[in-house]
Design a protein around this motif. Structure first.
Motif, PDB file in Angstrom:
ATOM      1  N   GLY A 160       0.851  -1.188   0.000  1.00 36.31           N
ATOM      2  CA  GLY A 160       0.000   0.000   0.000  1.00 36.31           C
ATOM      3  C   GLY A 160       0.878   1.226   0.000  1.00 36.31           C
ATOM      4  N   ASN A 161       0.252   2.340   0.216  1.00 37.40           N
ATOM      5  CA  ASN A 161       0.997   3.585   0.255  1.00 37.40           C
ATOM      6  C   ASN A 161       1.987   3.622   1.407  1.00 37.40           C
ATOM      7  OD1 ASN A 161       1.452   6.345  -0.496  1.00 37.40           O
ATOM      8  ND2 ASN A 161      -0.612   6.161  -1.377  1.00 37.40           N
ATOM      9  N   GLY A 162       1.496   3.166   2.581  1.00 39.15           N
ATOM     10  CA  GLY A 162       2.356   3.279   3.762  1.00 39.15           C
ATOM     11  C   GLY A 162       3.226   2.065   4.015  1.00 39.15           C
ATOM     12  N   VAL A 179      -0.104  -9.320   8.534  1.00 43.57           N
ATOM     13  CA  VAL A 179       0.670  -8.344   9.297  1.00 43.57           C
ATOM     14  C   VAL A 179       1.075  -7.204   8.366  1.00 43.57           C
ATOM     15  CG1 VAL A 179       2.744  -7.949  10.699  1.00 43.57           C
ATOM     16  CG2 VAL A 179       1.488 -10.103  10.907  1.00 43.57           C
ATOM     17  N   LYS A 180       0.643  -6.005   8.737  1.00 47.67           N
ATOM     18  CA  LYS A 180       0.986  -4.835   7.932  1.00 47.67           C
ATOM     19  C   LYS A 180       2.181  -4.144   8.581  1.00 47.67           C
ATOM     20  CE  LYS A 180      -1.163  -0.775   5.908  1.00 47.67           C
ATOM     21  NZ  LYS A 180      -2.425  -0.280   5.390  1.00 47.67           N
ATOM     22  N   VAL A 181       3.265  -4.008   7.832  1.00 45.35           N
ATOM     23  CA  VAL A 181       4.484  -3.401   8.370  1.00 45.35           C
ATOM     24  C   VAL A 181       4.652  -2.025   7.718  1.00 45.35           C
ATOM     25  CG1 VAL A 181       6.967  -3.688   8.701  1.00 45.35           C
ATOM     26  CG2 VAL A 181       5.494  -5.700   8.616  1.00 45.35           C
ATOM     27  N   ALA A 226      -3.449  -8.514  12.101  1.00 45.90           N
ATOM     28  CA  ALA A 226      -4.912  -8.585  11.986  1.00 45.90           C
ATOM     29  C   ALA A 226      -5.318  -9.919  11.380  1.00 45.90           C
ATOM     30  CB  ALA A 226      -5.403  -7.440  11.117  1.00 45.90           C
ATOM     31  N   GLU A 227      -6.598 -10.152  11.428  1.00 45.73           N
ATOM     32  CA  GLU A 227      -7.177 -11.364  10.867  1.00 45.73           C
ATOM     33  C   GLU A 227      -6.851 -11.465   9.369  1.00 45.73           C
ATOM     34  OE1 GLU A 227     -11.832 -12.668  10.124  1.00 45.73           O
ATOM     35  OE2 GLU A 227     -11.320 -10.903  11.264  1.00 45.73           O
ATOM     36  N   TYR A 228      -6.482 -12.658   8.933  1.00 40.78           N
ATOM     37  CA  TYR A 228      -6.185 -12.877   7.517  1.00 40.78           C
ATOM     38  C   TYR A 228      -7.481 -13.215   6.779  1.00 40.78           C
ATOM     39  CZ  TYR A 228      -4.774 -15.437   3.353  1.00 40.78           C
ATOM     40  OH  TYR A 228      -4.665 -15.874   2.078  1.00 40.78           O
ATOM     41  N   GLY A 232      -8.915 -11.792   0.023  1.00 41.39           N
ATOM     42  CA  GLY A 232      -8.235 -10.529  -0.297  1.00 41.39           C
ATOM     43  C   GLY A 232      -9.203  -9.348  -0.347  1.00 41.39           C
ATOM     44  N   SER A 233      -8.744  -8.297  -1.014  1.00 37.91           N
ATOM     45  CA  SER A 233      -9.540  -7.063  -1.034  1.00 37.91           C
ATOM     46  C   SER A 233     -10.336  -6.960  -2.336  1.00 37.91           C
ATOM     47  CB  SER A 233      -8.618  -5.857  -0.866  1.00 37.91           C
ATOM     48  OG  SER A 233      -7.554  -5.951  -1.783  1.00 37.91           O
ATOM     49  N   LEU A 234     -11.389  -6.141  -2.306  1.00 38.37           N
ATOM     50  CA  LEU A 234     -12.319  -6.110  -3.437  1.00 38.37           C
ATOM     51  C   LEU A 234     -11.839  -5.273  -4.617  1.00 38.37           C
ATOM     52  CD1 LEU A 234     -15.737  -6.189  -1.604  1.00 38.37           C
ATOM     53  CD2 LEU A 234     -14.549  -8.021  -2.803  1.00 38.37           C
ATOM     54  N   ILE A 269     -12.353   4.814   3.139  1.00 39.44           N
ATOM     55  CA  ILE A 269     -13.214   3.796   2.506  1.00 39.44           C
ATOM     56  C   ILE A 269     -12.863   3.699   1.026  1.00 39.44           C
ATOM     57  CG2 ILE A 269     -15.608   3.146   1.957  1.00 39.44           C
ATOM     58  CD1 ILE A 269     -16.373   5.026   4.360  1.00 39.44           C
ATOM     59  N   LYS A 270     -12.531   2.498   0.600  1.00 39.68           N
ATOM     60  CA  LYS A 270     -12.236   2.224  -0.817  1.00 39.68           C
ATOM     61  C   LYS A 270     -12.210   0.708  -0.978  1.00 39.68           C
ATOM     62  CE  LYS A 270      -7.318   2.932   0.056  1.00 39.68           C
ATOM     63  NZ  LYS A 270      -6.135   3.664  -0.328  1.00 39.68           N
ATOM     64  N   PRO A 271     -12.342   0.205  -2.222  1.00 38.43           N
ATOM     65  CA  PRO A 271     -12.420  -1.248  -2.398  1.00 38.43           C
ATOM     66  C   PRO A 271     -11.233  -2.011  -1.793  1.00 38.43           C
ATOM     67  CG  PRO A 271     -13.129  -0.149  -4.392  1.00 38.43           C
ATOM     68  CD  PRO A 271     -12.600   0.925  -3.488  1.00 38.43           C
ATOM     69  N   SER A 272     -10.035  -1.409  -1.777  1.00 30.06           N
ATOM     70  CA  SER A 272      -8.897  -2.168  -1.242  1.00 30.06           C
ATOM     71  C   SER A 272      -8.952  -2.278   0.283  1.00 30.06           C
ATOM     72  CB  SER A 272      -7.564  -1.561  -1.681  1.00 30.06           C
ATOM     73  OG  SER A 272      -7.349  -0.339  -1.049  1.00 30.06           O
ATOM     74  N   ASN A 273      -9.873  -1.547   0.924  1.00 26.79           N
ATOM     75  CA  ASN A 273     -10.029  -1.678   2.371  1.00 26.79           C
ATOM     76  C   ASN A 273     -11.271  -2.473   2.749  1.00 26.79           C
ATOM     77  OD1 ASN A 273      -7.674  -0.441   3.000  1.00 26.79           O
ATOM     78  ND2 ASN A 273      -8.552   1.611   3.190  1.00 26.79           N
ATOM     79  N   CYS A 285     -11.279  -2.920   6.842  1.00 28.74           N
ATOM     80  CA  CYS A 285      -9.986  -2.806   7.513  1.00 28.74           C
ATOM     81  C   CYS A 285      -9.451  -1.383   7.335  1.00 28.74           C
ATOM     82  CB  CYS A 285      -8.997  -3.838   6.971  1.00 28.74           C
ATOM     83  SG  CYS A 285      -8.468  -3.539   5.286  1.00 28.74           S
ATOM     84  N   ASP A 286      -8.321  -1.129   7.962  1.00 29.74           N
ATOM     85  CA  ASP A 286      -7.593   0.141   7.784  1.00 29.74           C
ATOM     86  C   ASP A 286      -8.364   1.389   8.147  1.00 29.74           C
ATOM     87  OD1 ASP A 286      -5.188  -0.731   7.113  1.00 29.74           O
ATOM     88  OD2 ASP A 286      -5.222  -0.095   5.020  1.00 29.74           O
ATOM     89  N   PHE A 287      -9.109   1.348   9.245  1.00 35.44           N
ATOM     90  CA  PHE A 287      -9.842   2.556   9.600  1.00 35.44           C
ATOM     91  C   PHE A 287      -9.034   3.368  10.615  1.00 35.44           C
ATOM     92  CE2 PHE A 287     -11.327   0.097  13.194  1.00 35.44           C
ATOM     93  CZ  PHE A 287     -11.404  -1.178  12.639  1.00 35.44           C
TER      94      PHE A 287
END
Ligand SMILES: Nc1ncnc2c1ncn2[C@@H]1O[C@H](COP(=O)(O)OP(=O)(O)OP(=O)(O)O)[C@@H](O)[C@H]1O
Length: 384
Positions: A160-162, A179-181, A226-228, A232-234, A269-273, A285-287
């Motif tokens: 992602g961006n971050g 796990v998001k690093v 987080a939960e796997y 995946g994302s939409l 809010i976006k499809p990848s979240n 996710c990612d709120f």
């Protein structure tokens, strides 16, 4: 080395079986079919009861590992080998996107049909799944914080961006997690504040919100566990057929409603979240629960969020109306299979051109055509 924990034993139709080490999900299904030869159709999954009496569905090696962890945990607590009854189950049909669609009204905890929530995407197997996750969470939290040493990174799920998200195996609990690093420029005090603010995620308890296992800092990186979600994302599904999309949107709205009830704005809010799994669950996710994390991220963030509402682009106040805009734009994108402001085939990059922002602010919002979509979906996307 001798293992002092009694082995995991399952009971199938009154017969007990000590699970061999490294047993696979496939082998358990074969044994079920042998012990209960009259089963028709053959089982494609099985169930057991957790400590609260909730039925948990097992339909993969990972879920079998979680069940075995539960057996060991129970054996350790009772100090003896405690057979766990398992019951065969035939899985529901899946649609083209491999998402399980529940066409019946969902069942209440008493097992009765609940007509008032017949729109819910959350099938009973979703609640089994949630109970499974709850068991894993309770176990993790009772055993203490997650550390880098406990994690085995298996593969990259996306960038992602971050930061980067990894499918990861947590050795002590045998749980697969995401796990998001993220590399962060944060002082010790800011790190402490981020950890304190992320704590609210432990209190989030909704089937429409991604489960949170914990977070830790190592050097200048934060890892958020987080939960796997195996679907995946939409953003990766192209145009989603309307009947499936309708159920997805119900899940997204329920997730947002839950966050708003806790006075949490999603802010991204976006499809990848929006994540899905093969149990048919839809989760956000990612709120933005941590103001400090958002502040630290903006130090390194380049580009503009293409899902921002016009008033936000113009520097106006952020509110639920801004979230509704992003929800509408995401719905259009999932229906069309492309970002609605851009021509077919292109994707919004993180660096959104100035012209696109101008377009969002000055032009009429995009719409769906009656030729391809139902009036109710069109009306829904015009509620901004
Ligand atoms: N819990 C999860 N389970 C499975 N896959 C996930 C999970 N979280 C994230 N991913 C995958 O990792 C990808 C990258 O996620 P990440 O949150 O870093 O970025 P993003 O949402 O795509 O973009 P941005 O950073 O701009 O918000 C996602 O698009 C998704 O496909």
């Amino acid at each position: 080395m001798a293992n002092s924990v009694p082995p995991a034993v399952v009971r199938i139709d009154g017969k007990e079986w000590v699970l061999p080490l490294e047993v696979s999900f496939r082998t358990v299904l074969d044994v079920l079919a042998q012990v209960m030869p009259a089963l028709n159709p053959l089982p494609t999954a099985f169930e057991y009861e957790d400590e609260d009496g909730d039925r948990i569905t097992v339909c993969s090696d990972e879920e079998l590992t979680a069940m075995i962890s539960f057996c060991h945990w129970r054996n350790r607590h009772s100090g003896r080998s405690h057979p766990l009854s398992i019951y065969p189950k035939a899985k529901k049909k899946k649609n083209k996107l491999n998402l399980e669609v529940n066409t019946r009204a969902p069942l209440t905890s008493a097992g009765k049909s609940n007509p008032s929530s017949s729109e819910s995407m959350h099938s009973r197997s979703g609640s089994f799944r949630r109970a499974n996750e709850k068991t894993a969470l309770v176990k993790l939290i009772s055993e203490g914080q997650i550390t880098r040493q406990d994690l085995q990174y298996l593969e990259i799920l996306g960038h992602g961006n971050g930061g980067t998200v990894y499918r990861t195996f947590h050795q002590p609990s045998k749980v697969i997690m995401a796990v998001k690093v993220i590399a962060l420029d944060a002082t010790q005090e800011e790190q402490r504040q981020i950890m304190a603010e992320l704590d609210i995620l432990h209190k989030c308890d909704s089937s429409y919100i991604i489960g949170f296992y914990g977070a830790f800092f190592a050097e200048n990186r934060i890892s958020i566990c987080a939960e796997y979600m195996d679907g995946g994302s939409l953003d990766g599904y192209g145009a989603i057929p309307e009947p499936v999309l309708g159920r997805i949107i119900v899940g997204v709205v329920k997730g947002l409603n839950y966050l708003w009830s806790l006075k949490i704005m999603h802010r991204d809010i976006k499809p990848s979240n929006v994540l899905v799994n093969t149990q048919g669950c839809v989760k956000l996710c990612d709120f933005g629960v941590s103001v400090q994390l958002l502040t630290s991220l903006t130090k390194t963030f380049i580009g503009t969020n293409a899902y921002m509402a016009p008033e936000r682009i113009l520097g106006g106040e952020y509110g639920i109306h801004s979230e509704i805009w992003s929800l509408g734009l995401s719905t259009l994108e999932m229906a069309l299979g492309r970002f609605p402001y851009l021509p077919e085939g292109s994707k919004p990059s993180s660096l959104v051109p100035f012209e696109l922002l101008q377009c969002i602010v000055n032009e009429k919002p995009p719409t769906l055509s009656l030729e391809h979509f139902s009036p109710s979906l069109i009306e829904f996307t015009q509620q901004w």
